[in-house]
Design a protein around this motif. Structure first.
Motif, PDB file in Angstrom:
ATOM      1  N   UNK A   1      16.236 -26.189  10.580  1.00 32.85           N
ATOM      2  CA  UNK A   1      15.845 -24.595  10.191  1.00 32.85           C
ATOM      3  C   UNK A   1      14.378 -24.727   9.345  1.00 32.85           C
ATOM      4  N   UNK A   2      14.454 -25.725   8.297  1.00 35.29           N
ATOM      5  CA  UNK A   2      13.083 -25.936   7.544  1.00 35.29           C
ATOM      6  C   UNK A   2      12.051 -26.573   8.607  1.00 35.29           C
ATOM      7  N   UNK A   3      12.484 -27.338   9.538  1.00 38.29           N
ATOM      8  CA  UNK A   3      11.436 -27.934  10.410  1.00 38.29           C
ATOM      9  C   UNK A   3      10.955 -26.951  11.272  1.00 38.29           C
ATOM     10  N   UNK A   4      12.178 -26.024  11.902  1.00 37.88           N
ATOM     11  CA  UNK A   4      11.426 -25.026  12.499  1.00 37.88           C
ATOM     12  C   UNK A   4      10.309 -23.928  12.011  1.00 37.88           C
ATOM     13  N   UNK A   5      10.643 -23.499  10.647  1.00 39.36           N
ATOM     14  CA  UNK A   5       9.739 -22.905  10.296  1.00 39.36           C
ATOM     15  C   UNK A   5       8.678 -23.574   9.489  1.00 39.36           C
ATOM     16  N   UNK A   6       8.461 -24.872   9.841  1.00 34.21           N
ATOM     17  CA  UNK A   6       7.443 -25.648   9.583  1.00 34.21           C
ATOM     18  C   UNK A   6       7.137 -25.885   8.160  1.00 34.21           C
ATOM     19  N   UNK A   7       8.203 -26.269   7.215  1.00 30.66           N
ATOM     20  CA  UNK A   7       8.382 -26.558   5.794  1.00 30.66           C
ATOM     21  C   UNK A   7       9.123 -27.729   5.568  1.00 30.66           C
TER      22      UNK A   7
ATOM     23  N   UNK B   1      -0.313 -14.726   8.918  1.00 34.14           N
ATOM     24  CA  UNK B   1      -0.040 -15.060  10.414  1.00 34.14           C
ATOM     25  C   UNK B   1       0.866 -15.996  10.496  1.00 34.14           C
ATOM     26  N   UNK B   2       1.134 -17.006   9.743  1.00 37.26           N
ATOM     27  CA  UNK B   2       1.929 -18.159   9.618  1.00 37.26           C
ATOM     28  C   UNK B   2       3.129 -17.606   9.449  1.00 37.26           C
ATOM     29  N   UNK B   3       3.496 -16.570   8.728  1.00 41.73           N
ATOM     30  CA  UNK B   3       4.928 -15.720   8.655  1.00 41.73           C
ATOM     31  C   UNK B   3       5.110 -15.135   9.993  1.00 41.73           C
ATOM     32  N   UNK B   4       4.204 -14.141  10.372  1.00 38.36           N
ATOM     33  CA  UNK B   4       4.316 -13.578  11.700  1.00 38.36           C
ATOM     34  C   UNK B   4       4.636 -14.468  12.748  1.00 38.36           C
ATOM     35  N   UNK B   5       3.958 -15.495  12.879  1.00 37.43           N
ATOM     36  CA  UNK B   5       4.140 -16.504  14.137  1.00 37.43           C
ATOM     37  C   UNK B   5       5.803 -16.891  14.110  1.00 37.43           C
ATOM     38  N   UNK B   6       6.221 -17.094  13.087  1.00 39.35           N
ATOM     39  CA  UNK B   6       7.913 -17.525  12.728  1.00 39.35           C
ATOM     40  C   UNK B   6       8.652 -16.076  13.568  1.00 39.35           C
TER      41      UNK B   6
ATOM     42  N   UNK C   1       7.956 -17.872   2.044  1.00 39.12           N
ATOM     43  CA  UNK C   1       8.597 -16.661   2.855  1.00 39.12           C
ATOM     44  C   UNK C   1       9.016 -17.337   4.208  1.00 39.12           C
ATOM     45  N   UNK C   2       8.426 -18.369   4.445  1.00 41.32           N
ATOM     46  CA  UNK C   2       9.316 -19.000   5.761  1.00 41.32           C
ATOM     47  C   UNK C   2      10.384 -19.604   5.200  1.00 41.32           C
ATOM     48  N   UNK C   3      10.578 -20.048   4.059  1.00 41.45           N
ATOM     49  CA  UNK C   3      11.655 -20.650   3.540  1.00 41.45           C
ATOM     50  C   UNK C   3      13.012 -19.572   3.410  1.00 41.45           C
ATOM     51  N   UNK C   4      12.529 -18.357   3.098  1.00 44.95           N
ATOM     52  CA  UNK C   4      13.370 -17.123   2.846  1.00 44.95           C
ATOM     53  C   UNK C   4      13.793 -16.975   4.264  1.00 44.95           C
ATOM     54  N   UNK C   5      12.988 -17.093   5.392  1.00 49.47           N
ATOM     55  CA  UNK C   5      13.621 -16.604   6.807  1.00 49.47           C
ATOM     56  C   UNK C   5      14.791 -17.829   7.133  1.00 49.47           C
ATOM     57  N   UNK C   6      14.154 -19.121   6.776  1.00 52.06           N
ATOM     58  CA  UNK C   6      15.160 -20.202   7.111  1.00 52.06           C
ATOM     59  C   UNK C   6      16.537 -19.986   6.545  1.00 52.06           C
ATOM     60  N   UNK C   7      16.459 -19.468   5.159  1.00 56.95           N
ATOM     61  CA  UNK C   7      17.883 -19.284   4.375  1.00 56.95           C
ATOM     62  C   UNK C   7      18.363 -18.148   5.053  1.00 56.95           C
ATOM     63  N   UNK C   8      17.941 -17.156   5.598  1.00 61.58           N
ATOM     64  CA  UNK C   8      18.627 -16.004   6.289  1.00 61.58           C
ATOM     65  C   UNK C   8      19.172 -16.615   7.368  1.00 61.58           C
ATOM     66  N   UNK C   9      18.446 -17.194   8.262  1.00 60.61           N
ATOM     67  CA  UNK C   9      19.020 -17.866   9.510  1.00 60.61           C
ATOM     68  C   UNK C   9      20.408 -18.812   9.213  1.00 60.61           C
TER      69      UNK C   9
ATOM     70  N   UNK D   1      10.666 -23.825  -5.282  1.00 60.11           N
ATOM     71  CA  UNK D   1       9.704 -22.671  -4.693  1.00 60.11           C
ATOM     72  C   UNK D   1       8.347 -22.538  -5.208  1.00 60.11           C
ATOM     73  N   UNK D   2       8.197 -22.755  -6.668  1.00 60.22           N
ATOM     74  CA  UNK D   2       6.769 -22.712  -7.248  1.00 60.22           C
ATOM     75  C   UNK D   2       5.888 -23.536  -6.750  1.00 60.22           C
ATOM     76  N   UNK D   3       6.310 -24.694  -6.174  1.00 61.66           N
ATOM     77  CA  UNK D   3       5.480 -25.700  -5.697  1.00 61.66           C
ATOM     78  C   UNK D   3       4.777 -25.328  -4.216  1.00 61.66           C
ATOM     79  N   UNK D   4       5.249 -24.367  -3.672  1.00 59.36           N
ATOM     80  CA  UNK D   4       4.957 -23.824  -2.229  1.00 59.36           C
ATOM     81  C   UNK D   4       4.109 -22.674  -2.257  1.00 59.36           C
ATOM     82  N   UNK D   5       3.278 -22.494  -1.486  1.00 62.92           N
ATOM     83  CA  UNK D   5       2.241 -21.231  -1.094  1.00 62.92           C
ATOM     84  C   UNK D   5       3.362 -20.030  -0.805  1.00 62.92           C
ATOM     85  N   UNK D   6       2.754 -18.795  -0.971  1.00 59.05           N
ATOM     86  CA  UNK D   6       3.839 -17.836  -0.804  1.00 59.05           C
ATOM     87  C   UNK D   6       4.025 -17.565   0.774  1.00 59.05           C
ATOM     88  N   UNK D   7       3.135 -18.231   1.549  1.00 53.83           N
ATOM     89  CA  UNK D   7       3.549 -18.094   2.961  1.00 53.83           C
ATOM     90  C   UNK D   7       4.747 -19.049   3.460  1.00 53.83           C
TER      91      UNK D   7
END
Ligand SMILES: Nc1ncnc2c1ncn2[C@@H]1O[C@H](COP(=O)(O)OP(=O)(O)OP(=O)(O)O)[C@@H](O)[C@H]1O
Length: 251
Positions: free
Chosen positions: A129-135, A182-187, A152-160, A143-149
């Motif tokens: 899932x992390x590969x799928x959302x590009x992280x 856009x990177x979040x909307x694309x996911x 948020x993609x991790x949060x989507x992977x976690x829910x999935x 988390x603090x080492x990642x950008x907001x976008x």
């Protein structure tokens, strides 16, 4: 447009009413979301969009009405609620990741603790899932080492990772810097194309046009219009929707 919904009801709200004190924040809301359908909820600030989204997994209780998921009424509390809630993935504006856990651990936690998966199984799926959302390459960071976008993609992977029947998104891009939206909307568009049932509260009209099967327009705690995006954006029927669209589309 995304893959066609099945016409099979998955989430059904019937006569839902909610008050915050004297404020009647949801008024006789009826809404059926079919399996595979992407419903985008829009409307002015304070119209009840977030509250509607949060009632679907009982983060907010309701005073009157009924909500069912896959035909099962949402219980008010207890183990049954926890089980049903895990069928409903939720992505918030503010990511809500565990700050002291790695990205990988954030995604594995629910499947191990709630779904009873083995660690090996959960890790395999989390990495996919992390590969799928590009992280995927960030799996060992916190988390603090990642950008907001990225967060948020991790949060989507976690829910999935919980294999939800439906995904709720409550203004998932509102807290992001513009270049990350856009990177979040694309996911999310990808998920919609894959046939995920989704309820999305957003101000991103481009996403609504691209990915929604239906736009639900709320005002004053009521669903005022519910139609396909093309119809809604080109010929809204209510004065409230016309007024709302003229304000936001002129910006
Ligand atoms: N926990 C709460 N206690 C009291 N009032 C609340 C609470 N949560 C929301 N409200 C009020 O309920 C109304 C609807 O809020 P809600 O967040 O659902 O609107 P919204 O359409 O999502 O708005 P926005 O686009 O600004 O996020 C608002 O008037 C809000 O102030």
């Amino acid at each position: 447009m995304t893959s066609a919904p099945t016409g099979e009801p998955l989430v059904r709200l019937t006569g839902v009413n909610k008050w915050f004190g004297d404020l009647h924040v949801l008024q006789d809301v009826d809404l059926t979301i079919d399996r595979g359908e992407v419903v985008v909820v829009i409307g002015p600030s304070g119209s009840g969009k977030s509250t509607l989204c949060r009632t679907i997994n009982r983060l907010e209780s309701i005073e009157r009405g009924e909500i069912t998921i896959d035909g099962t009424p949402l219980p008010a509390e207890g183990k049954e609620l926890a089980a049903l809630r895990s069928d409903v993935g939720m992505v918030f504006q503010s990511f809500n990741l565990f700050a002291h856990k790695t990205i990988l651990e954030n995604v594995m936690l629910g499947p191990v603790k709630v779904r009873g998966k083995s660690k090996a199984e959960a890790e395999k799926r989390a990495r996919e899932l992390l590969d799928r959302v590009g992280v995927g390459h960030q799996a060992d960071k916190v988390p603090a080492q990642l950008s907001g976008g990225q967060q948020q993609r991790v949060a989507i992977a976690r829910a999935l990772a919980m294999d939800p029947k439906v995904m709720l998104f409550d203004e998932p891009t509102s807290a992001l810097d513009p270049e990350m939206i856009n990177e979040v909307l694309e996911v999310m568009v990808g998920l919609a194309k894959d046939g995920m049932t989704m309820v999305v509260v957003t101000h991103e009209m481009g996403f609504a046009r691209r990915a929604a099967n239906r736009v639900v327009f709320m005002d004053g705690g009521r669903i005022v219009e519910s139609s396909d995006p093309e119809t809604f954006f080109t010929s809204p029927t209510s004065d409230r929707a016309k007024d709302f669209l003229s304000k936001i589309l002129n910006h």
